[in-house]
Write a protein that holds these residues in place. Structure first.
Motif, PDB file in Angstrom:
ATOM      1  N   ARG A 148       0.848  -1.190   0.000  1.00  0.00           N
ATOM      2  CA  ARG A 148       0.000   0.000   0.000  1.00  0.00           C
ATOM      3  C   ARG A 148       0.889   1.248   0.000  1.00  0.00           C
ATOM      4  NH1 ARG A 148      -2.553   0.830   4.652  1.00  0.00           N
ATOM      5  NH2 ARG A 148      -1.303  -0.693   5.825  1.00  0.00           N
ATOM      6  N   LEU A 149       0.786   2.054  -1.054  1.00  0.00           N
ATOM      7  CA  LEU A 149       1.579   3.279  -1.143  1.00  0.00           C
ATOM      8  C   LEU A 149       0.875   4.400  -0.387  1.00  0.00           C
ATOM      9  CD1 LEU A 149       2.848   3.311  -4.848  1.00  0.00           C
ATOM     10  CD2 LEU A 149       3.827   2.207  -2.829  1.00  0.00           C
ATOM     11  N   ILE A 150       1.578   5.008   0.558  1.00  0.00           N
ATOM     12  CA  ILE A 150       1.045   6.129   1.332  1.00  0.00           C
ATOM     13  C   ILE A 150       1.821   7.381   0.922  1.00  0.00           C
ATOM     14  CG2 ILE A 150       0.500   7.002   3.613  1.00  0.00           C
ATOM     15  CD1 ILE A 150      -0.776   4.272   2.931  1.00  0.00           C
ATOM     16  N   PRO A 151       1.199   8.296   0.151  1.00  0.00           N
ATOM     17  CA  PRO A 151       1.935   9.470  -0.334  1.00  0.00           C
ATOM     18  C   PRO A 151       2.173  10.502   0.760  1.00  0.00           C
ATOM     19  CG  PRO A 151      -0.359   9.554  -1.057  1.00  0.00           C
ATOM     20  CD  PRO A 151      -0.183   8.238  -0.374  1.00  0.00           C
ATOM     21  N   VAL A 152       3.381  11.069   0.749  1.00  0.00           N
ATOM     22  CA  VAL A 152       3.771  12.161   1.649  1.00  0.00           C
ATOM     23  C   VAL A 152       4.148  13.353   0.774  1.00  0.00           C
ATOM     24  CG1 VAL A 152       5.396  12.939   3.406  1.00  0.00           C
ATOM     25  CG2 VAL A 152       4.610  10.556   3.403  1.00  0.00           C
ATOM     26  N   PRO A 153       3.445  14.481   0.894  1.00  0.00           N
ATOM     27  CA  PRO A 153       3.756  15.628   0.028  1.00  0.00           C
ATOM     28  C   PRO A 153       5.216  16.057   0.133  1.00  0.00           C
ATOM     29  CG  PRO A 153       1.695  15.994   1.201  1.00  0.00           C
ATOM     30  CD  PRO A 153       2.312  14.765   1.800  1.00  0.00           C
ATOM     31  N   ARG A 154       5.812  16.354  -1.011  1.00  0.00           N
ATOM     32  CA  ARG A 154       7.192  16.829  -1.063  1.00  0.00           C
ATOM     33  C   ARG A 154       7.188  18.315  -1.366  1.00  0.00           C
ATOM     34  NH1 ARG A 154      12.893  15.051  -0.996  1.00  0.00           N
ATOM     35  NH2 ARG A 154      13.981  16.904  -1.759  1.00  0.00           N
ATOM     36  N   HIS A 155       7.931  19.091  -0.548  1.00  0.00           N
ATOM     37  CA  HIS A 155       8.058  20.529  -0.740  1.00  0.00           C
ATOM     38  C   HIS A 155       9.505  20.885  -1.088  1.00  0.00           C
ATOM     39  CE1 HIS A 155       4.022  20.682   0.709  1.00  0.00           C
ATOM     40  NE2 HIS A 155       4.337  20.387   1.971  1.00  0.00           N
ATOM     41  N   ALA A 156       9.764  22.157  -1.269  1.00  0.00           N
ATOM     42  CA  ALA A 156      11.098  22.597  -1.669  1.00  0.00           C
ATOM     43  C   ALA A 156      12.159  22.278  -0.629  1.00  0.00           C
ATOM     44  CB  ALA A 156      11.082  24.100  -1.956  1.00  0.00           C
ATOM     45  N   ASP A 157      11.781  22.216   0.660  1.00  0.00           N
ATOM     46  CA  ASP A 157      12.755  21.931   1.711  1.00  0.00           C
ATOM     47  C   ASP A 157      12.705  20.491   2.185  1.00  0.00           C
ATOM     48  OD1 ASP A 157      10.277  22.133   2.847  1.00  0.00           O
ATOM     49  OD2 ASP A 157      10.816  23.656   4.337  1.00  0.00           O
ATOM     50  N   GLY A 158      11.926  19.627   1.511  1.00  0.00           N
ATOM     51  CA  GLY A 158      11.870  18.222   1.864  1.00  0.00           C
ATOM     52  C   GLY A 158      10.437  17.749   2.063  1.00  0.00           C
ATOM     53  N   PRO A 159      10.262  16.520   2.533  1.00  0.00           N
ATOM     54  CA  PRO A 159       8.903  16.005   2.772  1.00  0.00           C
ATOM     55  C   PRO A 159       8.164  16.830   3.819  1.00  0.00           C
ATOM     56  CG  PRO A 159      10.528  14.238   2.818  1.00  0.00           C
ATOM     57  CD  PRO A 159      11.301  15.523   2.820  1.00  0.00           C
ATOM     58  N   ASP A 160       6.844  16.882   3.700  1.00  0.00           N
ATOM     59  CA  ASP A 160       5.997  17.567   4.674  1.00  0.00           C
ATOM     60  C   ASP A 160       6.069  16.789   5.988  1.00  0.00           C
ATOM     61  OD1 ASP A 160       3.629  18.171   6.257  1.00  0.00           O
ATOM     62  OD2 ASP A 160       2.886  19.237   4.493  1.00  0.00           O
ATOM     63  N   LEU A 161       6.702  17.382   7.005  1.00  0.00           N
ATOM     64  CA  LEU A 161       6.964  16.666   8.250  1.00  0.00           C
ATOM     65  C   LEU A 161       5.691  16.324   9.010  1.00  0.00           C
ATOM     66  CD1 LEU A 161      10.146  18.568   9.473  1.00  0.00           C
ATOM     67  CD2 LEU A 161      10.008  16.332   8.367  1.00  0.00           C
ATOM     68  N   ALA A 162       4.729  17.230   9.017  1.00  0.00           N
ATOM     69  CA  ALA A 162       3.468  16.954   9.701  1.00  0.00           C
ATOM     70  C   ALA A 162       2.734  15.796   9.030  1.00  0.00           C
ATOM     71  CB  ALA A 162       2.594  18.201   9.724  1.00  0.00           C
ATOM     72  N   ALA A 163       2.717  15.799   7.692  1.00  0.00           N
ATOM     73  CA  ALA A 163       2.062  14.715   6.963  1.00  0.00           C
ATOM     74  C   ALA A 163       2.809  13.399   7.166  1.00  0.00           C
ATOM     75  CB  ALA A 163       1.988  15.060   5.481  1.00  0.00           C
ATOM     76  N   LEU A 164       4.131  13.470   7.222  1.00  0.00           N
ATOM     77  CA  LEU A 164       4.931  12.271   7.448  1.00  0.00           C
ATOM     78  C   LEU A 164       4.625  11.652   8.811  1.00  0.00           C
ATOM     79  CD1 LEU A 164       7.185  10.296   6.710  1.00  0.00           C
ATOM     80  CD2 LEU A 164       8.843  11.989   7.544  1.00  0.00           C
ATOM     81  N   GLU A 165       4.594  12.484   9.825  1.00  0.00           N
ATOM     82  CA  GLU A 165       4.307  11.977  11.168  1.00  0.00           C
ATOM     83  C   GLU A 165       2.894  11.402  11.237  1.00  0.00           C
ATOM     84  OE1 GLU A 165       4.428  13.331  15.883  1.00  0.00           O
ATOM     85  OE2 GLU A 165       4.927  14.784  14.308  1.00  0.00           O
ATOM     86  N   ALA A 166       1.936  12.094  10.644  1.00  0.00           N
ATOM     87  CA  ALA A 166       0.554  11.604  10.670  1.00  0.00           C
ATOM     88  C   ALA A 166       0.435  10.264   9.942  1.00  0.00           C
ATOM     89  CB  ALA A 166      -0.370  12.635  10.032  1.00  0.00           C
TER      90      ALA A 166
END
Length: 466
Positions: free
Chosen positions: A220-238
């Protein structure tokens, strides 16, 4: 018309073919244009008439030019018919990830490969040459036709370990196994780390071939938004809290497709989350050598406790040189070697010796430095040209091979990609790079192929008409 390089290892006849093809592809030699006579071109470029005859014969055989009795050679009027027929024979060019990957690998000279993942052929020739193969055969180093150890050629693994140490990554040769490129590395890791139904975190947008590889393992692929400074940390933790993932596949430096790089603060926080939630971090550093400046990698901070580091020489030396590697803890390396034996038996001594020779002579270092500077210049020019055509970009400039551009809402990207086929243009639609099937108004551009006047003109006219 153009100049030939006497210092190049590329034969003069090949240089002439390449230069003429480039002039035609860029629109500087339009259909119906007359080429210089054989003797005139020979004088202009300082080659023998026999060399020009050979080059013209090859271009005729490729359908790029055609002879007219008593008049000379002309750019064929049917230039678009051959590539267009080849493209339209496909179900949907670029409509899915595997088809886009196939088209990128073809490297057709008569198609503007704006969506390709590879550097132009002429750029790749700088890293290696036929002379490298000659030295391999005549030298005293490992004989390239003999079997390769399952873990990889010893001297190459030692060189990789030395290069990693320069990046602050302590990984001795015993902690390294070679692979047939990064894609083979990802497949080996998926076979060992993952089981059907496992949750796997991926960046969104991210590397589209990786998504297909992971889906083939029924995870199951769970996408984590990628921004200019790296992955979205809040989304990653959630996502880590909700799904308890087995692994997170991430590109720290020179991200494909955005060209962004994660900052040190993001790297430290990502490692903290990996330790807290117990997931493995697979760091894809295929484009890391193109990063300009002081870089921070996950493996540098972590010392391979939670990080599995993947590298490759395929992108910069050449697509045919399928040589990559994995650096990880000793227990995982032992498993990877066993799985490698069961899947491909061993690597290629010839390919690994070739890469070892290129590294040892300093060719690779010089090639990377030159390519990095060349891409930086071309990136600025290409971005400006595409922006003038109506493509929108984020403020952060990024680095490396790729530009991530947004198409105005008034111009549906799927239709734009389809129309590009009629102009022999390969575009890479953004939705392929999104595990969540987002990014529908985005395109990935290869800066080395996307500063072409016909491409810019096509985009400008298409977006104005939308």
């Amino acid at each position: 018309m153009f100049e030939l390089s006497r210092d190049s290892h590329q034969p003069l006849v090949d240089q002439i073919c390449e230069r003429v093809t480039q002039l035609v592809r860029d629109g500087q030699l339009p259909a119906g244009a007359r080429l210089p006579s054989i003797r005139k071109l020979a004088r202009q470029v300082g080659a023998s008439p026999f060399t020009v005859v050979d080059a013209y014969d090859r271009l005729v055989a490729r359908g790029l030019i055609e002879p007219h009795a008593g008049r000379g050679f002309f750019v064929t009027q049917r230039l678009l018919s051959a590539p267009l027929a080849a493209i339209e024979a496909l179900p949907e060019l670029g409509s899915d990830a595997l088809e886009l990957a196939r088209q990128c690998l073809q490297q057709r000279g008569d198609v503007i490969a704006a969506g390709s993942g590879f550097l132009p052929e002429s750029w790749l020739l700088e890293a290696g040459s036929a002379g490298v193969l000659t030295r391999l055969v005549r030298g005293r180093r490992t004989r390239p036709w003999l079997p390769c150890p399952a873990e990889g050629l010893g001297e190459l693994r030692e060189q990789i370990a030395a290069r990693l140490l320069q990046h602050g990554i302590a990984a001795p040769a015993a902690n390294i196994v070679t692979t047939y490129g990064a894609s083979h590395a990802f497949d080996l890791l998926a076979r060992i780390l993952l089981s059907p139904g496992d949750a796997v975190l991926v960046e969104d947008p991210g590397y589209f071939v990786l998504f297909e590889q992971l889906r083939a393992h029924h995870v199951r692929l769970i996408p984590v938004p990628r921004h200019a400074d790296g992955p979205d940390l809040a989304a990653l933790e959630a996502a880590a809290r909700a799904h308890r993932p087995r692994a997170f596949f991430m590109q720290t430096l020179v991200h494909n497709p955005t060209g962004s790089s994660a900052d040190p603060a993001h790297c430290h926080r990502i490692l903290s989350l990996a330790e807290q939630f117990g997931f493995a971090l697979v760091e894809d550093d295929v484009y890391g050598d193109l990063y300009a400046g002081s870089a921070v990698r996950l493996a540098q901070i972590d010392a391979l406790r939670h990080v599995i580091y993947v590298g490759s020489y395929t992108k910069l030396i050449g697509p045919a040189l399928r040589v990559g590697f994995i650096a990880a803890d000793a227990a995982l390396i032992a498993q990877l070697v066993q799985r490698k034996v069961l899947s491909v038996l061993s690597g290629s001594t010839l390919l690994e010796s070739y890469v070892s020779e290129v590294l040892d002579t300093g060719r690779y270092r010089r090639h990377v430095e030159h390519t990095r500077a060349r891409l930086a210049r071309l990136r600025r020019d290409t971005r400006a040209a595409l922006a003038s055509a109506g493509i929108e970009f984020e403020p952060a400039p990024g680095q490396g091979i790729f530009l991530w551009g947004r198409v105005p809402e008034s111009a549906p990207v799927d239709e734009l990609v389809r129309r590009a086929r009629a102009h022999s243009i390969l575009l890479a639609r953004g939705s392929l790079f999104s595990a969540a099937q987002g990014c529908r108004q985005w395109l990935r551009f290869n800066v080395a192929h996307s500063n072409s006047p016909p491409l810019v003109q096509f985009l400008r006219e298409s977006l104005r008409a939308a």
